[in-house]
Design a protein around this motif. Structure first.
Motif, short mmCIF file in Angstrom:
data_model
loop_
_atom_site.label_atom_id
_atom_site.label_comp_id
_atom_site.label_asym_id
_atom_site.label_seq_id
_atom_site.Cartn_x
_atom_site.Cartn_y
_atom_site.Cartn_z
N ASP A 99 -9.91 1.21 13.34
CA ASP A 99 -9.02 2.25 13.94
C ASP A 99 -7.73 2.27 13.38
N PHE A 100 -7.54 1.68 12.24
CA PHE A 100 -6.25 1.99 11.45
C PHE A 100 -6.41 1.41 9.90
N LEU A 101 -5.66 2.29 9.14
CA LEU A 101 -5.51 1.72 7.86
C LEU A 101 -4.38 0.81 7.49
N ALA A 102 -4.54 -0.25 6.72
CA ALA A 102 -3.45 -1.16 6.28
C ALA A 102 -2.86 -0.80 4.88
N PRO A 103 -1.54 -0.72 4.79
CA PRO A 103 -1.11 -0.59 3.45
C PRO A 103 -1.24 -1.83 2.61
N ASN A 104 -1.69 -1.69 1.55
CA ASN A 104 -1.75 -2.72 0.64
C ASN A 104 -0.42 -3.21 -0.21
N ARG A 105 0.19 -4.14 0.08
CA ARG A 105 1.50 -4.62 -0.30
C ARG A 105 1.31 -6.11 -0.77
N PRO A 106 0.63 -5.91 -2.35
CA PRO A 106 0.54 -7.29 -3.07
C PRO A 106 1.88 -7.73 -3.41
N LEU A 107 1.62 -9.33 -3.08
CA LEU A 107 2.66 -10.29 -3.35
C LEU A 107 3.05 -10.68 -4.87
N VAL A 108 4.20 -10.12 -5.08
CA VAL A 108 4.81 -10.59 -6.56
C VAL A 108 5.72 -11.89 -6.31
N GLU A 109 5.24 -12.97 -7.16
CA GLU A 109 6.10 -13.89 -7.40
C GLU A 109 6.68 -14.49 -8.60
N GLU A 110 7.78 -14.52 -8.89
CA GLU A 110 8.61 -14.55 -10.06
C GLU A 110 9.21 -16.04 -10.32
N PHE A 111 9.05 -16.70 -11.55
CA PHE A 111 9.46 -18.07 -11.58
C PHE A 111 10.57 -18.04 -12.84
#
Length: 199
Positions: free
Chosen positions: A1-13
């Motif tokens: 009943d809903f659509l989830a936005p895809n927010r990929p996690l970026v990690e920088e070192f």
């Protein structure tokens, strides 16, 4: 009943004394400029390259194994060069997400010494025996200090090709050490980086 936005996690070192690390700084700032709040990013300043306010986790405790700097990953996959992050992020963001995560943050007391976070995870479909863990990191934006100087290996480069565009002008053709930078999305507290036990 809903659509989830895809927010990929970026990690920088990264680190202040790493000459090639301006590459990660540029990527992080460009990601926020282009994609706003959809670009969820965490920047870890390595104790291998500095000490002080922007370091809170020993490099041996990073969520992925880092074999050199600068380094990055998207959704905690393998280590990649920060220059590849935005294209990989776009590809993953275009795929369906399996769940939606929301967090409400507020002060828990009038003295503003304790934060209260309420989180909610909604899955698109029922999944039996789904294994995931919850983890919470505190980030800081707008960090700066006149004593902080970013080592800059791009001082002798020319502003052509991939070294053009937003934020490269801070480093290309500038001094070998760049002061006056503002650092965003800096991990300043992350006690359960592998996930909260029992979550």
């Amino acid at each position: 009943d809903f659509l989830a936005p895809n927010r990929p996690l970026v990690e920088e070192f990264t680190g202040l004394h790493c000459g090639w690390c301006p590459r990660g700084y540029v990527m992080m700032e460009q990601g926020k400029l282009y994609y706003g709040d959809q670009f969820v990013a965490l920047s870890y300043h390595s104790t291998d390259y500095e000490s002080g306010a922007m370091t809170c986790i020993d490099s041996s405790d990073f969520p992925i194994r880092v074999s050199g700097y600068p380094a990055a990953c998207v959704n905690r996959s393998t280590q990649i060069d920060p220059g590849s992050v935005l294209s990989r992020w776009i590809n993953i963001a275009g795929q369906p997400a399996s769940c939606d995560v929301s967090v409400d943050l507020s002060w828990a007391d009038d003295s503003h010494t304790t934060l209260k976070a309420n989180s909610r995870v909604r899955f698109l479909r029922d999944i039996d025996d789904c294994r995931y863990v919850w983890s919470v990191a505190l980030l800081a934006d707008g960090l700066s200090n006149p004593k902080w100087e970013q080592n800059n290996a791009y001082a002798d480069y020319e502003a052509t090709g991939e070294y053009t565009g937003p934020f490269w002008d801070l480093f290309v053709g500038k001094d070998s050490h760049v002061a006056g930078l503002t650092f965003n999305d800096i991990v300043v507290w992350y006690p359960e980086i592998k996930g909260i036990a029992g979550s």
